[in-house]
Design a protein around this motif. Sequence first.
Motif, PDB file in Angstrom:
ATOM      1  N   CYS A   1      48.928  46.668  35.145  1.00  0.00           N
ATOM      2  CA  CYS A   1      47.592  46.722  34.563  1.00  0.00           C
ATOM      3  C   CYS A   1      46.714  45.601  35.126  1.00  0.00           C
ATOM      4  O   CYS A   1      47.104  44.437  35.138  1.00  0.00           O
ATOM      5  CB  CYS A   1      47.665  46.598  33.045  1.00  0.00           C
ATOM      6  SG  CYS A   1      46.043  46.690  32.238  1.00  0.00           S
ATOM      7  N   HIS A   2      45.503  45.965  35.564  1.00  0.00           N
ATOM      8  CA  HIS A   2      44.587  44.951  36.100  1.00  0.00           C
ATOM      9  C   HIS A   2      43.510  44.572  35.080  1.00  0.00           C
ATOM     10  O   HIS A   2      42.584  43.838  35.404  1.00  0.00           O
ATOM     11  CB  HIS A   2      43.954  45.431  37.410  1.00  0.00           C
ATOM     12  CG  HIS A   2      43.205  46.713  37.318  1.00  0.00           C
ATOM     13  ND1 HIS A   2      43.820  47.934  37.370  1.00  0.00           N
ATOM     14  CD2 HIS A   2      41.887  46.961  37.167  1.00  0.00           C
ATOM     15  CE1 HIS A   2      42.909  48.890  37.266  1.00  0.00           C
ATOM     16  NE2 HIS A   2      41.730  48.326  37.123  1.00  0.00           N
ATOM     17  N   ASN A   3      43.652  45.095  33.845  1.00  0.00           N
ATOM     18  CA  ASN A   3      42.706  44.734  32.779  1.00  0.00           C
ATOM     19  C   ASN A   3      43.443  44.311  31.499  1.00  0.00           C
ATOM     20  O   ASN A   3      43.243  44.910  30.440  1.00  0.00           O
ATOM     21  CB  ASN A   3      41.767  45.910  32.467  1.00  0.00           C
ATOM     22  CG  ASN A   3      40.753  46.154  33.558  1.00  0.00           C
ATOM     23  OD1 ASN A   3      40.172  45.214  34.090  1.00  0.00           O
ATOM     24  ND2 ASN A   3      40.542  47.407  33.896  1.00  0.00           N
ATOM     25  N   PRO A   4      44.292  43.286  31.569  1.00  0.00           N
ATOM     26  CA  PRO A   4      45.022  42.867  30.369  1.00  0.00           C
ATOM     27  C   PRO A   4      44.099  42.347  29.271  1.00  0.00           C
ATOM     28  O   PRO A   4      44.498  42.271  28.111  1.00  0.00           O
ATOM     29  CB  PRO A   4      45.955  41.764  30.882  1.00  0.00           C
ATOM     30  CG  PRO A   4      45.251  41.212  32.084  1.00  0.00           C
ATOM     31  CD  PRO A   4      44.600  42.407  32.715  1.00  0.00           C
ATOM     32  N   ASP A   5      42.864  42.030  29.647  1.00  0.00           N
ATOM     33  CA  ASP A   5      41.888  41.569  28.663  1.00  0.00           C
ATOM     34  C   ASP A   5      41.419  42.696  27.745  1.00  0.00           C
ATOM     35  O   ASP A   5      40.727  42.435  26.751  1.00  0.00           O
ATOM     36  CB  ASP A   5      40.682  40.930  29.369  1.00  0.00           C
ATOM     37  CG  ASP A   5      40.167  41.760  30.539  1.00  0.00           C
ATOM     38  OD1 ASP A   5      40.994  42.319  31.286  1.00  0.00           O
ATOM     39  OD2 ASP A   5      38.940  41.843  30.714  1.00  0.00           O
TER      40      ASP A   5
ATOM     41  N   PHE B   1      44.513  37.461  38.645  1.00  0.00           N
ATOM     42  CA  PHE B   1      43.904  36.213  38.184  1.00  0.00           C
ATOM     43  C   PHE B   1      43.654  36.232  36.677  1.00  0.00           C
ATOM     44  O   PHE B   1      43.650  35.175  36.029  1.00  0.00           O
ATOM     45  CB  PHE B   1      42.597  35.948  38.930  1.00  0.00           C
ATOM     46  CG  PHE B   1      41.460  36.840  38.520  1.00  0.00           C
ATOM     47  CD1 PHE B   1      40.549  36.429  37.552  1.00  0.00           C
ATOM     48  CD2 PHE B   1      41.297  38.093  39.094  1.00  0.00           C
ATOM     49  CE1 PHE B   1      39.498  37.251  37.167  1.00  0.00           C
ATOM     50  CE2 PHE B   1      40.259  38.924  38.714  1.00  0.00           C
ATOM     51  CZ  PHE B   1      39.358  38.498  37.744  1.00  0.00           C
ATOM     52  N   LYS B   2      43.465  37.415  36.109  1.00  0.00           N
ATOM     53  CA  LYS B   2      43.209  37.507  34.672  1.00  0.00           C
ATOM     54  C   LYS B   2      44.425  37.059  33.857  1.00  0.00           C
ATOM     55  O   LYS B   2      44.278  36.478  32.780  1.00  0.00           O
ATOM     56  CB  LYS B   2      42.828  38.939  34.285  1.00  0.00           C
ATOM     57  CG  LYS B   2      41.510  39.419  34.876  1.00  0.00           C
ATOM     58  CD  LYS B   2      41.185  40.826  34.399  1.00  0.00           C
ATOM     59  CE  LYS B   2      39.889  41.332  34.992  1.00  0.00           C
ATOM     60  NZ  LYS B   2      39.573  42.707  34.532  1.00  0.00           N
ATOM     61  N   TYR B   3      45.604  37.342  34.374  1.00  0.00           N
ATOM     62  CA  TYR B   3      46.823  36.923  33.668  1.00  0.00           C
ATOM     63  C   TYR B   3      46.883  35.401  33.596  1.00  0.00           C
ATOM     64  O   TYR B   3      47.259  34.833  32.568  1.00  0.00           O
ATOM     65  CB  TYR B   3      48.068  37.481  34.369  1.00  0.00           C
ATOM     66  CG  TYR B   3      48.242  38.966  34.196  1.00  0.00           C
ATOM     67  CD1 TYR B   3      49.128  39.479  33.243  1.00  0.00           C
ATOM     68  CD2 TYR B   3      47.529  39.871  34.967  1.00  0.00           C
ATOM     69  CE1 TYR B   3      49.298  40.849  33.078  1.00  0.00           C
ATOM     70  CE2 TYR B   3      47.685  41.242  34.803  1.00  0.00           C
ATOM     71  CZ  TYR B   3      48.566  41.722  33.855  1.00  0.00           C
ATOM     72  OH  TYR B   3      48.720  43.062  33.683  1.00  0.00           O
TER      73      TYR B   3
ATOM     74  N   MET C   1      49.177  34.451  30.605  1.00  0.00           N
ATOM     75  CA  MET C   1      50.201  35.484  30.508  1.00  0.00           C
ATOM     76  C   MET C   1      51.002  35.552  31.807  1.00  0.00           C
ATOM     77  O   MET C   1      50.477  35.303  32.888  1.00  0.00           O
ATOM     78  CB  MET C   1      49.552  36.849  30.225  1.00  0.00           C
ATOM     79  CG  MET C   1      48.765  36.915  28.929  1.00  0.00           C
ATOM     80  SD  MET C   1      47.707  38.386  28.828  1.00  0.00           S
ATOM     81  CE  MET C   1      48.910  39.693  29.023  1.00  0.00           C
ATOM     82  N   LYS C   2      52.266  35.922  31.686  1.00  0.00           N
ATOM     83  CA  LYS C   2      53.120  36.087  32.863  1.00  0.00           C
ATOM     84  C   LYS C   2      52.854  37.446  33.493  1.00  0.00           C
ATOM     85  O   LYS C   2      52.799  38.463  32.811  1.00  0.00           O
ATOM     86  CB  LYS C   2      54.601  35.986  32.470  1.00  0.00           C
ATOM     87  CG  LYS C   2      55.568  36.191  33.636  1.00  0.00           C
ATOM     88  CD  LYS C   2      57.002  36.035  33.180  1.00  0.00           C
ATOM     89  CE  LYS C   2      57.985  36.389  34.297  1.00  0.00           C
ATOM     90  NZ  LYS C   2      57.785  35.572  35.509  1.00  0.00           N
TER      91      LYS C   2
END
Length: 241
Positions: free
Chosen positions: A37-41, A206-208, A213-214
Amino acid sequence: METILNVHSIESFATLEGAGIRYALFLQGCPYRCVYCHNPDTWKCGIGKSKTVDSVIEQMQHYKSFYKNGGGLTVTGGEPLMQSDGVLELFKRVHSELGLTNTIDTSCAVIPDNINEILHYTDLVIVDLKFHNNEDYLQYANGSLDNTITMLKKTLQFGVKVLVRTVVVPNINDTFEDIDKYVEIVNQYPNIIKYELLGYHTMGVFKYNELGMKYRLEGVEPLSVSKLKELQSYANSKLKI
C-alpha cells in the motif's frame, strides 16, 4: 440531519479513476493492511476531514461541465464501502441531480448490508483483485479472497460493469502461473470489461517513515516495465474479454 463523509482527500479533475474526467473522493479508513500500500495514511478511521454530501454535490455542480462525456464521481479510499450510507446517498444524488456516472474503486474489504442498493446506482466498479488465494490475502493484506468473489458475484447479479486491477509484486505474484490463476477468476464474470496489471512501485515508502511504521517490503525493487508488459500481454492472450 446532514450526512457526513470522512474524507482523506479530493481530486476534482482525476483521469485514472474511471471513464472521462472525474471527481475522485478518497474516503478515510481501510481494514486491510496491504504490504504494498502506498497510502498508509488512509488506513485509520475518523482522522480525515468531515465533508457533507451537500458540499460534494455543490462542488461537483460547479465543475459539472468538465464531467461530460461519461465523467462523474468516483469514490475510492481507503475503502469507500466502510462509509456505505454516505456513498449511497451521494450516488443517488449524482444520478438524479447531476446526471453523471458513479464509480466505486474498492478492495472489497467490506461488503455492506446496503450493497445491492448501492450497485443499483453504480455505473462501474473498479475491483482490486489482490491475490488469487486466501492464504496470500491473509499473509499480505490481512484480508480474504472470499469478499472479492462475493463482490464480483454481486456485480454480475446486477449487471454492473467491472474493471479489475492487480498489483504485481516481484517474487510474490509475478509468475505466469500466478497470472493463469488470476485470469481463471476473471474469466468467470462476463461483466468484467477489462483486466489491468499494475506494477509494484515504492513511491509511497516515505509515508511509512513519516508515520513511524515499518515497511514490510523493504528492499523489494519495483517491477520493471518490460516484465509488466510481458505479463499483461500473457494475461490478454488468456482472457475471454
